[in-house]
Design an enzyme around this catalytic site. Structure first.
Site: not given
Length: 469
Positions: A11-13, A15, A19
């Site tokens: 997951g990344c900020p 998304g 991700t």
């Protein structure tokens, strides 16, 4: 001997790209190492390929490559490696090998018993880095939930400007009802930026009770003029207030758990966040305004320096912490009415994928067919402000490629500031050109920076690569 089974969550900020790039990298590495893997992704559309209790139970280990909260409590008692999402993209083999070799420490959730002992690790040496990553993860959980409100609200506000800068003002001669509607609705979305940020920072720390208290803290910061900085402080304060309450009330009978979550935590928590934030609002507001004024002054007095810094930050990790710091600062300044700063940030974020795309077009014989195909996709990614498409190319030799990308991004940002371009939308790339003030100059700035970077990158590939057949 049976194949090892690993589960993972990425997951990344935003998304959007990191991700899924991390998920794909882990799958490819697992196949190469003869390991079964199931990867759960936490994108902007929500959780996909969700891990079941049975998946976790049967797993020999867990990899979490995320810069946001992915609920690691469910992995209690399992060997777990937790790293930033970028590491999932760059070193997937190393992460999987760590599980295979038994080097992963067993994940322990405070307050829950486990009969398993931790595997030997260099945890003490890594504790400081882990603490920093934890704080960053909490912050980015807030940012990831905030971004849709910022983008949705900001783009609607920007569209209202198509009817005229003052078209939403009933007293002005250019007033248009639909423009007013767009600005009002967009303004509501944009106004929730700080409360949502604070709520989900606190949610990452203390789950739902923290979210409630964080939202109130964010509202206090927003209404008091403390802005984005106040929201961050409110989020962390709210989260740790609930952690403190959970500790103080842990000896209450289990039959009162429902009372704690629905009554005691929100009532006491909201009271305490008010007590904490009220005296802090004046100094935080002053600091917030000082930072905004400083950035605005640098923007007008030294656009070369500002463009160099913004370009280098956006190009350095392309969607990572430095990139996000510049982008979030741009959104905060947008909320203050500064439309210049975001123009440079957007230009610097659009440039990296265009550098790759142009290089694979001009110097095509020095790239493999797969790289050329990826380069074509980067035209679309760049045009829509998705920086991460350049990462696979930079990862092959970051020492050389990253400085080239940073240089190209810096040129784009510097020219944007010198031309005085204004971008009222926080995202969208070239899709928001109709609302950009100085649209031609903005595109020209981006193309110049991208072309310079592409030529440098292409010459580098020409030097080291044999022509692809």
């Amino acid at each position: 001997m049976s194949r090892k089974k690993i589960v993972a969550a990425t997951g990344c900020p935003t998304g959007i790209a990191h991700t899924f790039m991390a998920a794909e990298a882990l799958k490819i590495a697992a196949e190469q190492l003869g390991v079964d893997i199931k990867v759960e992704t936490h994108g902007q559309v929500g959780i996909e390929n969700a891990l079941t209790d049975q998946d976790i139970l049967e797993a020999d280990g867990v990899i979490v490559a995320a810069d946001k909260d992915v609920n690691t409590d469910r992995f209690h008692g399992k060997p777990l490696i937790e790293v930033p999402v970028a590491k999932g993209i760059r070193t997937p083999n190393e992460l999987i090998q760590g599980i295979i070799n038994g080097e992963a420490p067993v994940h322990q959730v405070k307050g829950r018993a486990s009969g398993t002992t931790s595997a030997p690790s260099s945890a003490q040496q890594k504790s400081a880095n882990k603490w920093i990553h934890t704080i960053y993860k909490h912050l980015m959980n807030g940012v990831s939930h905030m971004l849709p409100f910022v983008v949705g609200g900001g783009v609607l506000i920007a569209l209202s400007f198509l009817f005229g800068i003052y078209s939403a003002d009933p007293q002005h001669e250019t007033y248009h009802p639909f423009a007013a509607y767009l600005k009002n609705i967009g303004g509501l979305g944009f106004s929730l930026m700080v409360p949502i940020l604070a709520a989900f920072i606190a949610d990452s720390i203390a789950k739902r009770p923290g979210m409630v208290v964080g939202f109130i803290g964010g509202l206090l910061a927003n209404d008091g003029g403390a802005g984005f900085l106040g929201g961050i402080i409110a989020g962390f304060a709210a989260g740790y207030i609930i952690v403190l309450l959970q500790f103080l009330l842990q000896k209450l009978p289990a039959s009162l758990d429902g009372l704690k979550s629905i009554f005691l935590y929100p009532v006491i928590g909201i009271f305490l966040i008010g007590a904490v934030m009220t005296p802090l609002l004046v100094p935080i507001t002053g600091l917030n305004h000082s930072l905004m004024d400083f950035l605005s002054s640098v923007q007008s007095t030294n656009p070369l320096l500002l463009g160099l810094i913004v370009g280098a930050m956006c190009g350095f990790d392309m969607g990572g912490p430095f990139n996000k710091a510049a982008y979030v600062t741009g959104t905060a300044l947008l909320a203050e009415g500064n439309l210049y700063f975001m123009a440079g940030v957007s230009a610097a974020c659009i440039t990296p994928p265009l550098i790759i795309a142009i290089a694979t077009t001009i110097f095509r014989k020095h790239f493999t067919p797969q790289e050329r195909n990826a380069g074509m996709i980067n035209y679309i990614l760049g045009a829509t402000h998705i920086t991460e498409g350049a990462i696979p190319f930079a990862a092959k030799n970051p020492v050389v490629v990253l400085p080239i990308i940073m240089f190209g991004s810096a040129i784009s940002a510097i020219l944007t500031y010198l031309f005085g371009v204004q971008v009222p939308a926080p995202h969208g790339g070239f899709l928001v050109l109709p609302v950009v003030t100085g649209a031609f100059q903005w595109v020209l700035s981006i193309l110049i920076g991208s072309l310079v970077g592409a030529i440098l990158y292409g010459l580098y590939r020409k030097k080291i690569d044999k022509p692809a057949v």
